[in-house]
Design an enzyme around this catalytic site. Structure first.
Site, PDB file in Angstrom:
ATOM      1  CB  SER A 101      -0.639   0.516   0.916  1.00 44.12           C
ATOM      2  OG  SER A 101      -1.900   1.460   1.205  1.00 44.12           O
TER       3      SER A 101
ATOM      4  CE  LYS B 297      -4.915  -0.060   0.572  1.00 46.49           C
ATOM      5  NZ  LYS B 297      -5.535  -0.660   1.167  1.00 46.49           N
ATOM      6  CG  LEU B 298      -1.716   3.841  -7.271  1.00 43.76           C
ATOM      7  CD1 LEU B 298      -0.948   4.761  -8.193  1.00 43.76           C
ATOM      8  CD2 LEU B 298       0.069   3.837  -6.205  1.00 43.76           C
ATOM      9  CE  LYS B 299      -4.406   3.931   1.811  1.00 42.73           C
ATOM     10  NZ  LYS B 299      -5.259   3.217   2.838  1.00 42.73           N
TER      11      LYS B 299
ATOM     12  CG  ASP C 207      -8.029   2.770   0.626  1.00 45.09           C
ATOM     13  OD1 ASP C 207      -8.870   2.455   0.841  1.00 45.09           O
ATOM     14  OD2 ASP C 207      -7.481   1.900   1.562  1.00 45.09           O
TER      15      ASP C 207
ATOM     16  CG  ASN D 298      -8.414   5.550   3.719  1.00 47.04           C
ATOM     17  OD1 ASN D 298      -6.801   5.415   3.026  1.00 47.04           O
ATOM     18  ND2 ASN D 298      -8.937   4.052   4.351  1.00 47.04           N
TER      19      ASN D 298
ATOM     20  CD  GLU E 229      -9.089  -0.521   0.150  1.00 49.52           C
ATOM     21  OE1 GLU E 229      -8.185  -0.690   0.007  1.00 49.52           O
ATOM     22  OE2 GLU E 229      -8.933  -0.800   2.354  1.00 49.52           O
TER      23      GLU E 229
ATOM     24  CG  ASP F  35     -10.716  -0.636   4.563  1.00 47.48           C
ATOM     25  OD1 ASP F  35     -11.160  -1.046   5.786  1.00 47.48           O
ATOM     26  OD2 ASP F  35      -9.213  -0.155   4.764  1.00 47.48           O
TER      27      ASP F  35
ATOM     28  CE  LYS G 142      -7.040  -2.136   6.370  1.00 46.18           C
ATOM     29  NZ  LYS G 142      -7.816  -1.177   7.279  1.00 46.18           N
TER      30      LYS G 142
ATOM     31  N   GLY H 133      -3.767  -4.995   5.911  1.00 51.56           N
ATOM     32  CA  GLY H 133      -3.020  -4.539   7.324  1.00 51.56           C
ATOM     33  C   GLY H 133      -3.763  -2.567   7.628  1.00 51.56           C
TER      34      GLY H 133
END
Ligand code: OSB
Ligand code: MG
Length: 367
Positions: free
Chosen positions: A135, A161-163, A188, A190, A213, A238, A262, A290
């Site tokens: 990530s 995985k890129l934020k 992702d 968030n 995500e 998530d 998770k 994670g």
């Protein structure tokens, strides 16, 4: 077994590089470790809460407080505690899943160590090693991002995985896709987007992503359903998935067709196994998320990820992606995989001397 004492350790663990997400930049983990001292032996659990309540409502100080004020006493008062009964013993407290998970994990570690069973065996693992992704946080520039991603590709990671967040999405994703060719890529957010961004997010379809995500806030299942209908890329939840029933509901309504598991977010590894199982029944693949864990938490994550329906690479990176030195023997990537520990319990040994040396305060002992 009878729980004789619960120790709460706090360890400051600087990250090897700052980790930036839509909710802020982390420079270090403020790790809360739980050690249970039981009549059959001891076990460790790592609390995955962040320093601040920005990923979920939980945070390290709050977890420590709720264990000291409520959860610890409930386990200490019980004549007999098993990993399978921790959930019921702690259910009088609403929420606080990460705090509960840390305690349940410590009991599970103690119990499986005592009976000579590895966590992998306990979970019903079907593989001896797991495929690993990494990530990657928001960088200061696309050039710096490409440097970082290139390094991970050289180390053998099997998925990137890129934020992403508004203002940091199409351009970095395009650049990384060009750099890594066919290597699996996912993003992702968030919760950084709103339903008004759906038209914009559709532009991600051209990059052949594995999944997107958690684009929207955790309670907003409906926007995820609308996005899933509008976009080719699979939507993955998530933050929203807090237990197996929520997973079944979100899948049934079309909000998620792949699930990030998770253990801390769902209240422990036993519930994480249930999430895995219900997803498998519904034909929905899962992968192991994670929370920048030390080796203590990583060992259990790797064992979980060895279950059958964990078919996508996890955010189970090697120790060196996070820390200069780990609290256990380091997890080292080989050919893009991590070996599932085979020893009893979590299969790793916590380095007591480092926990003492790096402690940010004296341990608290509940009896
Ligand atoms: O959303 O998956 C997330 C880290 C902290 C909090 C939330 C998330 C993450 C990560 C890092 O993406 C995953 C890891 O490498 O541990
Ligand atoms: Mg996430």
């Amino acid at each position: 077994m009878k729980i004789l004492a619960i120790e709460l350790h706090r360890v400051a663990m600087p990250l090897v590089r700052p980790f930036q997400t839509s909710f802020g930049t982390q420079l270090a983990r403020d790790v809360l470790l739980v050690r249970v001292r039981g009549s059959d032996g001891d076990g460790w659990g790592e609390c995955v809460a962040m320093t601040d309540p920005v990923y979920s409502s939980e945070y390290v100080e709050g977890c420590e407080r709720v264990i000291r004020s409520y959860l610890g006493a409930a386990l200490l008062a019980a004549p007999e505690v098993t990993a399978e009964t921790v959930g019921d013993l702690l259910s009088f407290v609403v929420g606080h899943r990460m705090a509960k998970a840390a305690l349940e994990t410590a009991v599970l570690d103690a119990q499986t160590r005592a009976s000579g069973v590895s966590l992998g065996e306990y979970f019903g693992a079907v593989r001896t090693e797991v495929e690993c992704g990494v990530s990657v946080g928001i960088a200061r520039s696309v050039d710096e991002l490409l440097d970082e991603v290139g390094g991970y590709i050289d180390e053998g990671y099997r998925r990137i995985k890129l934020k992403i967040k508004p203002g940091w999405d199409l351009e970095p994703v395009r650049a990384v896709r060009e750099l890594i060719g066919e290597t699996p890529l996912q993003v992702d957010a968030n919760t950084a987007y709103t339903r008004a961004d759906i038209g914009h997010l559709r532009a991600l379809d051209e990059f052949g992503l594995l999944l997107i995500e958690q684009p929207f806030v955790e309670e907003d299942i409906l926007s995820h359903i609308v996005l899933a209908e509008a976009i080719e890329t699979r939507v993955c939840l998530d933050e929203s998935i807090t237990n197996a029933e929520v997973a079944v509901d979100a899948i049934g309504r079309g909000a998620t067709s792949v699930v990030n598991v998770k253990a801390g977010r769902v209240g422990g590894y036993l519930e994480a196994v249930r999430v895995h199982d219900v997803c498998a029944e519904l034909g929905v693949p899962v992968w192991c998320g994670g929370m920048l864990e030390t080796g203590v938490g990583r060992a259990a994550n790797v064992a979980l990820a060895a279950m059958e329906n964990f078919t996508l690479p996890g955010d189970t990176s090697g120790s060196s992606r996070y820390f200069a030195e780990d609290l256990t023997e380091p997890f080292v990537l080989r050919d893009g995989r991590l070996a599932v520990p085979t020893g009893a319990g979590s299969g790793v040994e916590v380095r007591d001397e480092l926990v003492r040396e790096w402690a940010s305060r004296e341990p608290i002992v509940l009896r």
